[in-house]
Enzyme design. Structure first.
Site, short mmCIF file in Angstrom:
data_model
loop_
_atom_site.label_atom_id
_atom_site.label_comp_id
_atom_site.label_asym_id
_atom_site.label_seq_id
_atom_site.Cartn_x
_atom_site.Cartn_y
_atom_site.Cartn_z
N HIS A 173 103.82 27.79 45.00
CA HIS A 173 105.12 27.35 44.49
C HIS A 173 104.96 26.44 43.28
CE1 HIS A 173 109.32 25.83 44.83
NE2 HIS A 173 108.77 24.70 44.43
N GLU A 174 104.06 25.45 43.36
CA GLU A 174 103.88 24.51 42.26
C GLU A 174 103.25 25.18 41.04
OE1 GLU A 174 105.23 21.66 42.26
OE2 GLU A 174 105.82 21.70 44.36
N HIS A 231 105.80 27.03 39.07
CA HIS A 231 106.56 26.19 38.14
C HIS A 231 105.85 26.12 36.78
CE1 HIS A 231 109.91 24.69 40.43
NE2 HIS A 231 109.17 24.08 41.34
N GLU A 289 113.72 26.35 41.42
CA GLU A 289 113.10 26.26 42.74
C GLU A 289 113.03 27.62 43.42
OE1 GLU A 289 111.64 23.81 44.46
OE2 GLU A 289 111.83 22.39 42.82
#
Length: 293
Positions: A125-126, A129, A186
């Protein structure tokens, strides 16, 4: 009048130069920040955070962070960046990835991750980004819409816009700036991240279980989704579940499945027995690097 002219000029530039396609999700995004400048900001922010935080002394956990991180980034479109992974001795339940491939994980998130696959859900997820350039997207929006940033001031040495820049990169909370990624960013990071973890051979179903654990550990009532820039946990879990058929197709075809990987529980318990007072080791004051004010 000048501000309106600048906004119109930036809008025209955006139409001509600013549209990029995000990997995996294939969404269109507006980015007016040169990639080299974005990478430089990420490196500067990472240096500041690394100087401020205490590095973990748990070598086994550091090795796991490195192993999981490397398996993930090789599956991205930015595998050739100078990726760096650091584990910080802090009870924060947090992690981040900055432009240029700089990744930080706080020990407090590891019990919630529970295992390598849970960590892969977080790091996927990070890293998403960073690969989707969400920080550059938000700075571009400020350039185009509000005029809060000028192209010449997008640098951390500019104290006027420093908090806004750090917030846009997703690490403003470390500096008292509350500027979380928006719901769209997100959700896109969830979508990209679950594909990355499947490509890396980790069971993507653990992403759902991670968010269920994370949700159960939160303290206090959660605000309604429309009052938050982040998706409500229930919606996030539902959205990830809709991504699982494609993620499982990728995972099932993987020739070297990692499954859930190594459990963190034994490593963490072993460390507590060795060091009941905590895991971090403070850096000596003499000659120690200090955070940039």
């Amino acid at each position: 009048m000048l501000k309106k002219y600048l906004a119109a000029t930036l809008a025209l530039c955006a139409l001509v130069y600013g549209c990029v396609t995000t990997p995996v999700s294939e969404n269109s995004a507006l980015i007016l920040i040169p990639f080299s400048q974005e990478v430089s900001l990420g490196q500067q922010a990472f240096q500041e955070i690394s100087a401020k935080e205490t590095l973990s002394t748990n070598l086994r956990l550091q090795q796991v962070i490195e192993r999981v991180g490397r398996r993930l980034v090789i599956e991205t479109s930015m595998a050739d960046l100078d990726w760096e992974f650091k584990l910080f001795a802090s009870k924060q339940m947090n992690a981040f990835a900055l432009p240029g491939g700089k990744v930080g994980v706080y020990e407090g998130i590891l019990p919630v991750c529970s295992n390598e696959a849970g960590l892969a859900a977080v790091l996927g997820h990070e890293i998403a980004h960073a690969v989707a350039r969400h920080g550059a997207q938000r700075m571009s929006q400020q350039l185009l819409i509000t005029g809060a940033l000028a192209a010449s001031s997008i640098r951390l040495s500019d104290h006027k816009n420093r908090g806004l820049i750090l917030g846009a990169l997703g690490v403003g909370a470390q500096y008292g700036v509350t500027l979380p990624f928006g719901r769209g960013n997100e959700s896109e990071a969830d979508e990209i991240g679950v594909i990355y973890m499947a490509r890396a051979g980790y069971d993507p179903r653990e992403a759902v279980r991670f968010w269920q654990r994370f949700s159960s550990m939160k303290q206090g009532a959660q605000p309604p989704e429309f009052l938050s820039t982040h998706p409500a946990d229930e919606r996030r879990i539902r959205d990830i579940e809709t991504l699982l058929p494609e993620a499982m197709r990728i995972y099932n075809a993987h020739p070297n499945k990692q499954g859930l990987g190594e459990s963190f529980l034994y490593i963490l318990n072993e460390e507590r027995l060795k060091n009941p007072g905590g895991t971090g080791q403070k850096r000596p004051a003499a000659g120690a690097r200090q955070p940039v004010p």
